[in-house]
Enzyme design. Structure first.
Site, PDB file in Angstrom:
ATOM      1  N   PRO A 183       0.830  -1.202   0.000  1.00 45.77           N
ATOM      2  CA  PRO A 183       0.000   0.000   0.000  1.00 45.77           C
ATOM      3  C   PRO A 183       0.868   1.256   0.000  1.00 45.77           C
ATOM      4  O   PRO A 183       1.727   1.429   0.862  1.00 45.77           O
ATOM      5  CB  PRO A 183      -0.794  -0.090   1.300  1.00 45.77           C
ATOM      6  N   GLU A 184       0.680   2.094  -0.979  1.00 48.79           N
ATOM      7  CA  GLU A 184       1.384   3.370  -1.022  1.00 48.79           C
ATOM      8  C   GLU A 184       0.568   4.400  -0.249  1.00 48.79           C
ATOM      9  O   GLU A 184      -0.581   4.157   0.088  1.00 48.79           O
ATOM     10  CB  GLU A 184       1.534   3.828  -2.474  1.00 48.79           C
ATOM     11  N   LYS A 244       1.783   6.007   6.450  1.00 49.76           N
ATOM     12  CA  LYS A 244       1.300   4.629   6.256  1.00 49.76           C
ATOM     13  C   LYS A 244       0.350   4.198   7.370  1.00 49.76           C
ATOM     14  O   LYS A 244      -0.015   3.035   7.479  1.00 49.76           O
ATOM     15  CB  LYS A 244       2.497   3.663   6.187  1.00 49.76           C
ATOM     16  N   CYS A 264     -15.143  34.945 -13.391  1.00 47.98           N
ATOM     17  CA  CYS A 264     -14.397  35.410 -12.225  1.00 47.98           C
ATOM     18  C   CYS A 264     -15.023  36.707 -11.722  1.00 47.98           C
ATOM     19  O   CYS A 264     -15.345  37.595 -12.512  1.00 47.98           O
ATOM     20  CB  CYS A 264     -12.937  35.645 -12.604  1.00 47.98           C
ATOM     21  N   CYS A 286     -12.282  39.555 -12.602  1.00 48.69           N
ATOM     22  CA  CYS A 286     -11.855  39.942 -13.953  1.00 48.69           C
ATOM     23  C   CYS A 286     -12.760  39.424 -15.069  1.00 48.69           C
ATOM     24  O   CYS A 286     -12.540  39.752 -16.232  1.00 48.69           O
ATOM     25  CB  CYS A 286     -10.418  39.474 -14.193  1.00 48.69           C
ATOM     26  N   CYS A 324      -6.389  35.590 -12.986  1.00 48.73           N
ATOM     27  CA  CYS A 324      -5.943  36.060 -11.662  1.00 48.73           C
ATOM     28  C   CYS A 324      -4.889  35.127 -11.039  1.00 48.73           C
ATOM     29  O   CYS A 324      -4.158  35.526 -10.147  1.00 48.73           O
ATOM     30  CB  CYS A 324      -7.115  36.159 -10.694  1.00 48.73           C
TER      31      CYS A 324
HETATM   32 ZN   LIG Z   1      -9.961  36.496 -12.447  1.00 47.34          ZN
END
Ligand SMILES: [Zn+2]
Length: 281
Positions: free
Chosen positions: A2-3, A55, A248, A251, A273
């Site tokens: 298991p990683e 782990k 956004c 902007c 942004c």
């Molecule tokens: Zn933006």
């Protein structure tokens, strides 16, 4: 074997299945767990959270009890419906945790321990959580140096890592990156000192602004983000989270989303942004 990613995913799956449920049955093949269970029974406790630390997999119960299992090479946790046939032989069973809906079975976990918050803190083998953004003694310097230590990792993943800073969830991750103009997929090594300062400061500010209500994540987030965007309109409470394809607020550029990191968590950003290339400001 298991990683880290596998254990992370196992913890998420267990959390999803078990968190909030009451333990209706506990069985174990380990004598030391059985005797601990005799003196402080697991039955009847509420499963609060399941988390991965390296782990190690930690299951937190109500009443200050934590079951810690190390996965090593062969260990695994399975989730079954009651009565469902197990995919591994019963002889490999080490722990069974039952709730009304599920049966979580640990197979071949070589190390299993019960802890209290205090004994967990003293245990040097289990990785500690990072500074807690909501605590009075939160150390900005420590948080910043823990971030810098992850130079090769993407900042979106680092912000979610509770061993770096404790407290930031997936919503805040995207919002904090937006506030600082940092693209969530940028590697930590590309961030300026000022950008790292901004991420930690904003993390603390946003998290604390949101602790006005303990009725649940959604409500808490809601209240704070009204303040974050400085808008009272509930629909305008977040900058980018879950706003893929929308404009956004700063902007007008279309917000993007991509899955990121071990848990394939959604990350949202404004390409204008938050440019992917490092900004020299
Ligand atoms: Zn933006």
């Amino acid at each position: 074997m298991p990683e880290g990613d596998t254990i992370f995913r196992a913890a998420r799956a267990l959390h999803k299945a078990l968190a909030g449920a009451t333990v209706t049955g506990f069985e174990t093949a380990y004598a030391h767990l059985a005797s601990a269970n005799d003196s402080t029974p697991v039955n009847g406790r509420i499963i609060e959270t399941v988390e991965a630390r390296g782990k190690w997999l930690l299951i937190h119960f109500s009443g200050d009890l934590i079951l810690v299992t190390h996965m090593l090479m062969s260990g695994s946790w399975h989730i079954y419906r009651p009565g469902e046939r197990w995919k591994r032989p019963r002889s490999y069973m080490r722990i069974i945790l039952r709730t009304a809906e599920y049966e979580a079975v640990a197979f071949s976990v070589p190390v299993a321990q019960f802890h209290t918050a205090r004994s967990l803190e003293r245990n040097t083998a289990i990785p500690k959580l990072g500074p807690d953004l909501l605590k009075q003694d939160f150390s900005e310097d420590e948080a910043k140096s823990r971030i810098r230590a992850r130079a090769d990792e993407e900042i979106g993943n680092v912000l979610l890592d509770q061993k770096v800073m404790a407290g930031i969830g997936n919503v805040f991750k995207s919002e904090i990156c937006f506030v600082c103009g940092v693209h969530p997929f940028r590697r930590v090594s590309s961030l300026s000192g000022r950008e790292i300062d901004c991420l930690v400061d904003s993390g603390r500010r946003l998290m604390n602004a949101n602790v006005t209500d303990t009725s649940g994540d959604q409500t808490v987030t809601y209240t704070g983000f009204r303040r974050t965007t400085r808008r009272s309109d509930p629909a305008a409470r977040v900058w980018v989270y879950r706003r893929k394809g929308e404009q956004c607020r700063r902007c007008g550029t279309v917000i993007e989303m991509r899955r990121q990191g071990p848990g394939a968590r959604s990350s949202y950003w404004c390409p204008q942004c938050q440019p992917i290339a490092a900004q020299h400001r």
